[in-house]
Structures are given as C-alpha cells and as structure tokens.
Design a protein around this motif. Structure first.
Motif, PDB file in Angstrom:
ATOM      1  N   GLY A 296       1.029   2.821 -15.340  1.00 29.18           N
ATOM      2  CA  GLY A 296       0.321   2.165 -14.245  1.00 29.18           C
ATOM      3  C   GLY A 296       0.994   0.864 -13.877  1.00 29.18           C
ATOM      4  O   GLY A 296       1.647   0.239 -14.719  1.00 29.18           O
ATOM      5  N   SER A 297       0.833   0.457 -12.624  1.00 25.69           N
ATOM      6  CA  SER A 297       1.550  -0.712 -12.098  1.00 25.69           C
ATOM      7  C   SER A 297       1.167  -2.012 -12.798  1.00 25.69           C
ATOM      8  O   SER A 297       1.966  -2.949 -12.846  1.00 25.69           O
ATOM      9  N   ASP A 298      -0.074  -2.108 -13.309  1.00 24.50           N
ATOM     10  CA  ASP A 298      -0.537  -3.368 -13.924  1.00 24.50           C
ATOM     11  C   ASP A 298      -0.243  -3.433 -15.426  1.00 24.50           C
ATOM     12  O   ASP A 298      -0.435  -4.481 -16.048  1.00 24.50           O
TER      13      ASP A 298
ATOM     14  N   ALA B 278      -8.912   2.078  -1.972  1.00 25.72           N
ATOM     15  CA  ALA B 278      -8.707   0.769  -1.337  1.00 25.72           C
ATOM     16  C   ALA B 278      -7.324   0.704  -0.674  1.00 25.72           C
ATOM     17  O   ALA B 278      -7.200   0.261   0.467  1.00 25.72           O
ATOM     18  N   TYR B 279      -6.287   1.188  -1.378  1.00 21.91           N
ATOM     19  CA  TYR B 279      -4.937   1.182  -0.792  1.00 21.91           C
ATOM     20  C   TYR B 279      -4.865   2.093   0.431  1.00 21.91           C
ATOM     21  O   TYR B 279      -4.287   1.739   1.459  1.00 21.91           O
ATOM     22  N   GLN B 280      -5.454   3.261   0.284  1.00 24.01           N
ATOM     23  CA  GLN B 280      -5.403   4.251   1.381  1.00 24.01           C
ATOM     24  C   GLN B 280      -6.111   3.694   2.625  1.00 24.01           C
ATOM     25  O   GLN B 280      -5.604   3.801   3.736  1.00 24.01           O
TER      26      GLN B 280
ATOM     27  N   GLY C  74       7.382  -6.096  -6.317  1.00 27.76           N
ATOM     28  CA  GLY C  74       7.610  -4.653  -6.392  1.00 27.76           C
ATOM     29  C   GLY C  74       6.268  -3.963  -6.229  1.00 27.76           C
ATOM     30  O   GLY C  74       5.472  -4.332  -5.371  1.00 27.76           O
ATOM     31  N   ARG C  75       5.982  -2.981  -7.091  1.00 23.57           N
ATOM     32  CA  ARG C  75       4.640  -2.400  -7.035  1.00 23.57           C
ATOM     33  C   ARG C  75       3.696  -3.110  -7.998  1.00 23.57           C
ATOM     34  O   ARG C  75       2.591  -2.647  -8.278  1.00 23.57           O
ATOM     35  N   GLY C  76       4.173  -4.245  -8.535  1.00 24.01           N
ATOM     36  CA  GLY C  76       3.374  -5.065  -9.441  1.00 24.01           C
ATOM     37  C   GLY C  76       4.005  -5.176 -10.810  1.00 24.01           C
ATOM     38  O   GLY C  76       3.527  -5.898 -11.672  1.00 24.01           O
TER      39      GLY C  76
ATOM     40  N   TYR D 178       3.885   4.117  -3.325  1.00 21.57           N
ATOM     41  CA  TYR D 178       3.207   2.878  -3.725  1.00 21.57           C
ATOM     42  C   TYR D 178       3.346   1.834  -2.625  1.00 21.57           C
ATOM     43  O   TYR D 178       4.081   2.038  -1.663  1.00 21.57           O
ATOM     44  N   HIS D 179       2.660   0.713  -2.799  1.00 20.77           N
ATOM     45  CA  HIS D 179       2.757  -0.386  -1.848  1.00 20.77           C
ATOM     46  C   HIS D 179       3.565  -1.532  -2.433  1.00 20.77           C
ATOM     47  O   HIS D 179       3.466  -1.819  -3.625  1.00 20.77           O
ATOM     48  N   GLU D 180       4.339  -2.165  -1.573  1.00 15.89           N
ATOM     49  CA  GLU D 180       5.122  -3.337  -1.963  1.00 15.89           C
ATOM     50  C   GLU D 180       4.176  -4.540  -1.956  1.00 15.89           C
ATOM     51  O   GLU D 180       3.455  -4.754  -0.966  1.00 15.89           O
TER      52      GLU D 180
HETATM   53  O1  C5P Z   1      -0.174   2.232 -10.595  1.00 10.41           O
HETATM   54  P1  C5P Z   1      -1.590   2.655 -10.699  1.00 10.41           P
HETATM   55  O2  C5P Z   1      -1.728   4.041 -11.272  1.00 10.41           O
HETATM   56  O3  C5P Z   1      -2.462   1.670 -11.429  1.00 10.41           O
HETATM   57  O4  C5P Z   1      -2.152   2.730  -9.224  1.00 10.41           O
HETATM   58  C1  C5P Z   1      -3.455   3.172  -8.908  1.00 10.41           C
HETATM   59  C2  C5P Z   1      -3.517   3.558  -7.462  1.00 10.41           C
HETATM   60  O5  C5P Z   1      -3.157   2.475  -6.616  1.00 10.41           O
HETATM   61  C3  C5P Z   1      -2.579   4.694  -7.103  1.00 10.41           C
HETATM   62  O6  C5P Z   1      -3.261   5.529  -6.201  1.00 10.41           O
HETATM   63  C4  C5P Z   1      -1.426   4.041  -6.414  1.00 10.41           C
HETATM   64  O7  C5P Z   1      -0.887   4.871  -5.439  1.00 10.41           O
HETATM   65  C5  C5P Z   1      -2.055   2.813  -5.782  1.00 10.41           C
HETATM   66  N1  C5P Z   1      -1.084   1.716  -5.791  1.00 10.41           N
HETATM   67  C6  C5P Z   1      -0.299   1.506  -4.681  1.00 10.41           C
HETATM   68  N2  C5P Z   1       0.638   0.504  -4.695  1.00 10.41           N
HETATM   69  C7  C5P Z   1       0.785  -0.293  -5.774  1.00 10.41           C
HETATM   70  C8  C5P Z   1      -0.020  -0.089  -6.927  1.00 10.41           C
HETATM   71  C9  C5P Z   1      -0.956   0.922  -6.898  1.00 10.41           C
HETATM   72  O8  C5P Z   1      -0.417   2.212  -3.670  1.00 10.41           O
HETATM   73  N3  C5P Z   1       1.686  -1.260  -5.759  1.00 10.41           N
END
Ligand code: C5P
Length: 315
Positions: free
Chosen positions: A139-141, A186-188, A155-157, A26-28
């Motif tokens: 999921g992060s949200d 979008a993250y990639q 964190g990751r949200g 995940y992304h910080e």
């Molecule tokens: O957490 P969630 O399943 O909603 O994330 C959707 C996509 O966004 C996943 O591919 C996850 O790797 C990416 N993501 C991320 N960093 C975060 C939150 C989401 O890379 N903090």
C-alpha cells in the motif's frame, strides 16, 4: 526465538494535494504526513506449523487475506520462503485502537509493523529502505508508516523526504463512529469531478500548483501559526459535499479557542485540530463533545510522534 510487541502509530496528513492521474492507475501526490500517538499494538510470535494466524478483538476487521497485516505476513513468507520453513509460521495478535476507514492509515501501519516484526523474528537484518520497498507493494502509505515522524511524501505517497519533528504539538481528533469512507471511492470521485484536466483548488493563485513549500517552511521554522494556516487537503472537496456533517465537525473544531487550524485527514472522515498544549487539547475535546452532544462522535486527544513502528517488548 523471541516474541515481539510493536507499537503501530496512526498518521494524519497536514497537506494532501492531488496533482494528476498516473499511467499505473494511482494518483500523483504531494503530501506532508505525520505520525500521531493514537496507535495499534501488535504481538508477533513464532508458530511450530507453517501457517499465518491473525487474531483481533475488533469485530469488523477481517482476519485473513483481506487484512493488510495478514497480507504483509504472506508477502514475507513468499519472499523469504526458506526462513518461513526454517522458523515455522507466525501468530499475530492485533490490538486495534485506530478507527477503521478513517483516513488514519490504520491498516497500513499494521502491515508496516508486521514487516518490521517478521524481519526481527527471522533475523533477516533488512534495512529500512528494503522494508519500505516491500511495504510499497502492500500500500502507498506503508513506507511512511515504517519510518514515521514528519515527512514530505511524493509519487503515489511512497517517495519520502524526512522533515523536522513537530513533537511539541498536540491534536484533537474526531470521527463519527458509524461513518467509514473508502479511499478508492474518494480518489475515483475526485477524478470524476476535478480530474479532466486536474483543476487546482480555486483558492490557489492561477498557475500555482504544488504549494506545499509554505507548510514545509512553517515546519522548518517551528512557526505553528503559519502551520495552522497552510493545512491543505484536496479530498475535502469531495467528502464535504457528500458528508456535510464532516465539514460541520471540522468547522466546530476550528472555531475553538487556541486551535491553530483544523482539517480532515487523508480521504476522511476523521478530522483533527492542532493545538500547542495537552491542556488546550483536553479543553477542546470537552468543549466539542458538549457542543455536538452526539453519541456517535468519538473524540481523542493525541500528540505528534517522532517515529513510526516501535518495539515495545522483545521476550
Ligand atoms: O495504495 P493503497 O492500496 O493504499 O491505495 C488505496 C486506494 O487508493 C487504491 O484504490 C488506489 O488506487 C488509490 N490510490 C490512488 N493514488 C494514490 C494512492 C492510492 O489512486 N497515490
């Protein structure tokens, strides 16, 4: 035994900064998240058989395990197997009003509502923190969607610090109906373009990374002008070059009289403009619809919401 109807609000990001890549993939992040009035409605009722059923009027939405609301029910059934057996299955009816693939956390808020609804149906008495810990697995949200309101998220949200409400602000939200963006893409793409090492946005002074403080201060002081000036979303750097019509839409929204600031939400492609009254929001909506005259464009007027998942009725 009750039937519960729940309101599941969408969210926008007033701030979204991507700080780095984490060992867990995940992304910080540093974000400010805000619940809005645009919301899905979910009804949960018990079934006499041990099954999970999801109904939705939206033709593009999956109704089995690739739907996050369905997965939320599966998670509860696994975690509380004895209750699933005792109370039977769950029937979920989802009235989908939040656009899909829009950067508005529509799937996450539905999952949040299912967790809250099953906690009520099965009388589990979970705390908000316990529900949020379960939500983070989906999921992060999701943890934010459970609590809602205005919150700093790191964190990751999923690490949340509540902020003062922005209940007196309105927004105009716009999205091209046929355009959907995958958050994972979008993250990639962001990582490929800006992630080695993570380069702060060129507008930011050298050495200054997390600058969410200015926005938090604007929220604390109810300084709407400063709030509009400090809206930030790193994803605009990848979405705008790939989809120039989204940047154009943001610019048209941002140029309307009375707009405090305009920005893309989350990983897009929806964009929003902040204004100080409903009358101004309706004027901006009318003006943008007339100016762009695009049948593919949806424009909503909405309001900031001080809470996340809410119970509408319990029968
Ligand atoms: O957490 P969630 O399943 O909603 O994330 C959707 C996509 O966004 C996943 O591919 C996850 O790797 C990416 N993501 C991320 N960093 C975060 C939150 C989401 O890379 N903090």
């Amino acid at each position: 035994m009750h039937t519960y109807s729940l309101l599941a609000p969408a969210k926008i990001n007033l701030y979204l900064e991507i700080l780095g890549y984490r060992p867990d993939g995940y992304h910080e992040l540093a974000m400010v998240m805000q619940s809005i009035g645009l919301a899905d409605r979910l009804t949960l009722r018990p079934l006499s058989t041990e099954t999970i059923r999801l109904h939705c009027q939206h033709p593009d939405l999956p109704i089995a395990s690739d739907n996050l609301a369905y997965r939320a029910a599966q998670l509860m059934a696994t975690e509380f197997q004895d209750m699933f057996s005792k109370y039977g299955g769950i029937e979920i009816t989802l009235d989908k009003r939040i656009p899909i693939g829009a950067g508005l956390a529509g799937g996450s808020t539905d999952a949040a509502a299912v967790l809250v609804g099953i906690d009520l149906l099965w009388r589990l008495g979970l705390t908000r923190e316990e529900l949020q810990t379960l939500g983070a697995r989906l999921g992060s949200d999701v943890p934010f969607c459970i609590a809602g309101g205005t919150s700093l998220a790191t964190g990751r949200g999923e690490i949340l610090s509540p902020l003062p409400d922005l209940a007196d602000l309105w927004l105009v939200l716009a999205k091209y109906r046929s355009l959907h963006i995958s958050t994972a893409w979008a993250y990639q793409t962001y990582r490929q373009q800006f992630g080695q090492p993570y380069q702060p946005h060129p507008d930011r002074p050298a050495g200054e990374r997390v600058r969410v403080g200015a926005l938090v201060s604007a929220i604390a002081h109810r300084d709407h002008r400063q709030l509009g000036l400090h809206l930030t979303n790193d994803f605009e750097r990848v979405i705008f070059p790939a989809h120039p019509q989204v940047q154009h839409l943001r610019d048209v929204l941002g140029a309307q009289p009375g707009v405090l600031g305009a920005m893309m939400s989350g990983s897009g492609p929806s964009v929003f403009a902040l204004v100080e009254s409903q009358a101004l929001a309706v004027a901006v909506q009318t003006q943008v619809q007339a100016q762009l005259a695009d049948p593919d464009l949806d424009v909503w007027v909405s309001q900031m919401m001080p809470a996340g998942i809410q119970i509408i009725t319990a029968d």
